[in-house]
Design a protein around this motif. Sequence first.
Motif, PDB file in Angstrom:
ATOM      1  N   ARG A 176      88.595  17.505 106.582  1.00 55.16           N
ATOM      2  CA  ARG A 176      89.458  16.442 106.066  1.00 55.16           C
ATOM      3  C   ARG A 176      90.759  16.997 105.503  1.00 55.16           C
ATOM      4  NH1 ARG A 176      84.770  13.608 102.531  1.00 55.16           N
ATOM      5  NH2 ARG A 176      83.520  12.747 104.243  1.00 55.16           N
ATOM      6  N   ASP A 177      90.652  18.157 104.844  1.00 58.80           N
ATOM      7  CA  ASP A 177      91.823  18.743 104.207  1.00 58.80           C
ATOM      8  C   ASP A 177      91.800  20.250 104.454  1.00 58.80           C
ATOM      9  OD1 ASP A 177      93.865  19.684 102.641  1.00 58.80           O
ATOM     10  OD2 ASP A 177      93.272  18.591 100.821  1.00 58.80           O
ATOM     11  N   PRO A 178      92.499  20.723 105.469  1.00 64.18           N
ATOM     12  CA  PRO A 178      92.471  22.153 105.828  1.00 64.18           C
ATOM     13  C   PRO A 178      92.969  23.083 104.734  1.00 64.18           C
ATOM     14  CG  PRO A 178      93.397  20.828 107.610  1.00 64.18           C
ATOM     15  CD  PRO A 178      93.288  19.939 106.430  1.00 64.18           C
ATOM     16  N   SER A 179      93.514  22.549 103.650  1.00 63.27           N
ATOM     17  CA  SER A 179      93.948  23.401 102.548  1.00 63.27           C
ATOM     18  C   SER A 179      92.812  23.667 101.555  1.00 63.27           C
ATOM     19  CB  SER A 179      95.126  22.761 101.802  1.00 63.27           C
ATOM     20  OG  SER A 179      94.710  21.581 101.117  1.00 63.27           O
TER      21      SER A 179
ATOM     22  N   ASP B 169      83.916  24.776  98.949  1.00 63.96           N
ATOM     23  CA  ASP B 169      84.184  23.954  97.771  1.00 63.96           C
ATOM     24  C   ASP B 169      83.760  22.511  98.018  1.00 63.96           C
ATOM     25  OD1 ASP B 169      85.195  26.078  96.278  1.00 63.96           O
ATOM     26  OD2 ASP B 169      87.218  25.801  97.092  1.00 63.96           O
ATOM     27  N   ARG B 170      83.966  22.028  99.236  1.00 64.27           N
ATOM     28  CA  ARG B 170      83.459  20.708  99.599  1.00 64.27           C
ATOM     29  C   ARG B 170      81.931  20.697  99.523  1.00 64.27           C
ATOM     30  NH1 ARG B 170      87.478  16.975  99.263  1.00 64.27           N
ATOM     31  NH2 ARG B 170      88.901  16.952 101.056  1.00 64.27           N
TER      32      ARG B 170
ATOM     33  N   ASN C 248      75.555  29.048 102.281  1.00 64.87           N
ATOM     34  CA  ASN C 248      76.462  30.103 102.748  1.00 64.87           C
ATOM     35  C   ASN C 248      77.349  29.583 103.872  1.00 64.87           C
ATOM     36  OD1 ASN C 248      75.066  32.644 101.412  1.00 64.87           O
ATOM     37  ND2 ASN C 248      73.430  31.443 102.345  1.00 64.87           N
ATOM     38  N   MET C 249      78.633  29.906 103.801  1.00 68.74           N
ATOM     39  CA  MET C 249      79.576  29.534 104.851  1.00 68.74           C
ATOM     40  C   MET C 249      80.505  30.718 105.112  1.00 68.74           C
ATOM     41  SD  MET C 249      80.415  25.602 103.718  1.00 68.74           S
ATOM     42  CE  MET C 249      80.636  25.013 105.386  1.00 68.74           C
ATOM     43  N   PRO C 250      80.901  30.923 106.370  1.00 63.63           N
ATOM     44  CA  PRO C 250      81.789  32.051 106.673  1.00 63.63           C
ATOM     45  C   PRO C 250      83.078  31.995 105.850  1.00 63.63           C
ATOM     46  CG  PRO C 250      80.918  31.103 108.689  1.00 63.63           C
ATOM     47  CD  PRO C 250      80.527  30.167 107.586  1.00 63.63           C
ATOM     48  N   LYS C 251      83.503  33.134 105.386  1.00 63.26           N
ATOM     49  CA  LYS C 251      84.723  33.207 104.597  1.00 63.26           C
ATOM     50  C   LYS C 251      85.907  32.676 105.395  1.00 63.26           C
ATOM     51  CE  LYS C 251      87.273  36.420 101.639  1.00 63.26           C
ATOM     52  NZ  LYS C 251      87.366  37.821 101.140  1.00 63.26           N
ATOM     53  N   GLY C 252      86.679  31.811 104.769  1.00 60.02           N
ATOM     54  CA  GLY C 252      87.857  31.262 105.426  1.00 60.02           C
ATOM     55  C   GLY C 252      87.624  29.963 106.167  1.00 60.02           C
TER      56      GLY C 252
END
Length: 346
Positions: free
Chosen positions: A281-284, A289-290, A272-276
């Motif tokens: 490495r790639d802020p886009s 997903d990483r 789980n990771m906070p939304k957003g």
Amino acid sequence: MILNAWYKVGFSDEFETEELKRHVVCEKVLVFWRTAEGEVVGFDDRCCHKRMPISAGRFLEGGVVECPYHGLAFNSEGQCVKIPSAPGAPIPKRARLLSYKVIEQDGVVWVWPGDAEKIGNVRPPATPEIVSPDWEHIIGELHIKGNSVLMIENGLDITHFYPLHGNTIGQAADSVIEFDLTTGETNGCDSVTVTRQADNYPQSDDFADLLTHQQADSYSIQTMVGPGTIIAGRTLWPAGGRKENKDPKCLKNYHFLTPIDRKSHKYTYVVNMPKGQMSGRDPSVRAVDRAKELFKDVFAEDIWAIEKQQEMCELPDGEYREVLLKSDMALARGRKVLDDLYKKEL
């Protein structure tokens, strides 16, 4: 195996109304379904007549399940309500399915495969992130050829990050971080918690990618909740930012361990990771997903180690004697908790 505990059998969205689901938990073959009223129920998968698996049956009108062998039908309480070969005759009260306690909570369905009278105030651990719109997550499920206790010991320990995860999240510096160890209860269940804190601490490239900060103040926690769950998390702040809670980045993982038998278990992970939260490495790119790419490799490394250990556990030890290190204190405490739970069942 410890029977008197809560184990995950699935997620809420896996249980459709009046759809039979078969699971093996602690060598018990069980069948589950969601009733028309929305409740998930669980029973021994054997028909009380001739051991035919109820999971091979079908639903009839009125929400009753029909055994495919002789047509005995059972309601959502497990009681037989129809015997085609004896129409109109009284149905014996003992003609029923053996039931098991089920709890659905925070998007997870749990079963207690042991003595229901020993549940007391013990409840499954809370998993609110799984159903929160403020969190993103990835889910993986694997069958591991190893006793679930080996995975618990793995989950309480980060000193294996190097060398096992040396090509992913690990580094040698992880092995020397001081830790605090506590025991207590979580939702009435015996638990062991390990916390580690390090300031101005360099992160591995992959952790820096997930949690943005390369040189960071770090806090990590691993909690064993009984024999069925490990909760783990890590938060990073830019170096010097922990006290002010400056720009925290975090992840929280749930590891669900469901024994199949003494040599294998079903392992489910939810990252789980906070939304957003975005990639360092790639802020886009979303950090979650990483994480999907990364943890597939990380958990494969863990499973490789668990299955190798299981192979050795099945061989005679002979003169071998296990040597525990200072870094194994959490592992030893976890073993003690599990051993005490097991002894209560003897």
